[in-house]
Design a protein around this motif. Structure first.
Motif, PDB file in Angstrom:
ATOM      1  N   HIS A  25      40.419  32.920  28.602  1.00 43.11           N
ATOM      2  CA  HIS A  25      40.914  32.134  29.733  1.00 43.11           C
ATOM      3  C   HIS A  25      42.216  32.700  30.287  1.00 43.11           C
ATOM      4  O   HIS A  25      42.470  32.627  31.488  1.00 43.11           O
ATOM      5  N   PHE A  26      43.014  33.289  29.427  1.00 41.37           N
ATOM      6  CA  PHE A  26      44.343  33.739  29.838  1.00 41.37           C
ATOM      7  C   PHE A  26      44.469  35.249  30.028  1.00 41.37           C
ATOM      8  O   PHE A  26      45.513  35.718  30.482  1.00 41.37           O
ATOM      9  N   LEU A  27      43.453  36.010  29.701  1.00 46.17           N
ATOM     10  CA  LEU A  27      43.586  37.471  29.733  1.00 46.17           C
ATOM     11  C   LEU A  27      43.891  38.022  31.123  1.00 46.17           C
ATOM     12  O   LEU A  27      44.689  38.941  31.259  1.00 46.17           O
ATOM     13  N   TYR A  28      43.264  37.477  32.157  1.00 42.73           N
ATOM     14  CA  TYR A  28      43.542  37.989  33.505  1.00 42.73           C
ATOM     15  C   TYR A  28      44.993  37.701  33.907  1.00 42.73           C
ATOM     16  O   TYR A  28      45.630  38.531  34.545  1.00 42.73           O
ATOM     17  N   GLN A  29      45.509  36.528  33.521  1.00 45.11           N
ATOM     18  CA  GLN A  29      46.906  36.206  33.825  1.00 45.11           C
ATOM     19  C   GLN A  29      47.848  37.181  33.129  1.00 45.11           C
ATOM     20  O   GLN A  29      48.869  37.573  33.686  1.00 45.11           O
ATOM     21  N   PHE A  36      39.465  43.114  34.356  1.00 39.32           N
ATOM     22  CA  PHE A  36      39.699  41.765  33.844  1.00 39.32           C
ATOM     23  C   PHE A  36      39.337  40.714  34.882  1.00 39.32           C
ATOM     24  O   PHE A  36      38.936  39.616  34.537  1.00 39.32           O
ATOM     25  N   GLN A  37      39.485  41.042  36.157  1.00 38.09           N
ATOM     26  CA  GLN A  37      39.095  40.123  37.221  1.00 38.09           C
ATOM     27  C   GLN A  37      37.590  39.838  37.160  1.00 38.09           C
ATOM     28  O   GLN A  37      37.153  38.724  37.408  1.00 38.09           O
ATOM     29  N   VAL A  38      36.825  40.831  36.819  1.00 40.98           N
ATOM     30  CA  VAL A  38      35.373  40.697  36.763  1.00 40.98           C
ATOM     31  C   VAL A  38      34.933  39.961  35.489  1.00 40.98           C
ATOM     32  O   VAL A  38      33.975  39.196  35.514  1.00 40.98           O
TER      33      VAL A  38
END
Length: 176
Positions: A25-29, A36-38
């Motif tokens: 849940h937090f990796l893209y942030q 990571f967006q995908v």
């Protein structure tokens, strides 16, 4: 007391998927990038959160289970694992999607604890149905179709993460 390895698999794998999903849940942030967006949620829309049902389930079913002491007793063929992961991911996503909208608009229930319970419940039911399908004696007949389903879902996640539709499922309730 008699051990029930499939019941324990459902419980432990659901907890692991929940933990993976929490991390995802937090990796893209933390690491904003195209890949990571995908793969991980980029906003709070239900579409993006369905990735938390899809990718952790796929990852868990692909782990080399013979190296995990508890899971080593489960001997599923490649075809059974493909079918199990597909059913588990699809059921989890459907329960999350319809459960979220049912609770939010049908009962006006919208809270983080409820969302987390719904997420865990969807993982448990997905894993349960994934295990049920592994018992099928016709696993080889359906595994190729299951692979196509997984590919289509992954492509849709990529496509609609990069270019979301103007529909409520793709709109983050936090920003609107």
């Amino acid at each position: 007391m008699k051990k029930h390895p499939l019941l324990l698999w459902i419980l432990y794998s659901s907890v692991l998927c929940f933990l993976f999903g929490t991390l995802f849940h937090f990796l893209y942030q933390w690491f904003p990038s195209l890949i990571f967006q995908v793969l991980f949620p980029i906003n709070e829309s239900i579409w993006e959160h369905m990735k938390l049902c899809f990718y952790p389930v796929i990852l868990l079913w692909l782990l080399p289970q013979h190296k995990i002491p508890f899971f080593a007793s489960l001997t599923w063929s490649k075809e059974q694992r493909i079918n199990g992961m597909t059913i588990s991911a699809v059921i989890s996503m459907l329960i999350t999607f319809f459960g979220y909208y049912g609770l939010r608009y049908g009962f006006a229930i919208e809270s983080l604890p409820t969302d987390l319970l719904l997420y865990f419940f969807s993982l448990v039911l997905g894993q349960y149905h994934g295990v049920l399908i592994t018992k099928s004696k016709r696993a080889a007949e359906y595994s190729q179709c299951a692979i196509y389903i997984l590919i289509i879902i992954a492509v849709l996640f990529m496509l609609f993460s990069l270019s979301p539709l103007a529909l409520p499922a793709f709109i983050s309730p936090v920003t609107h």
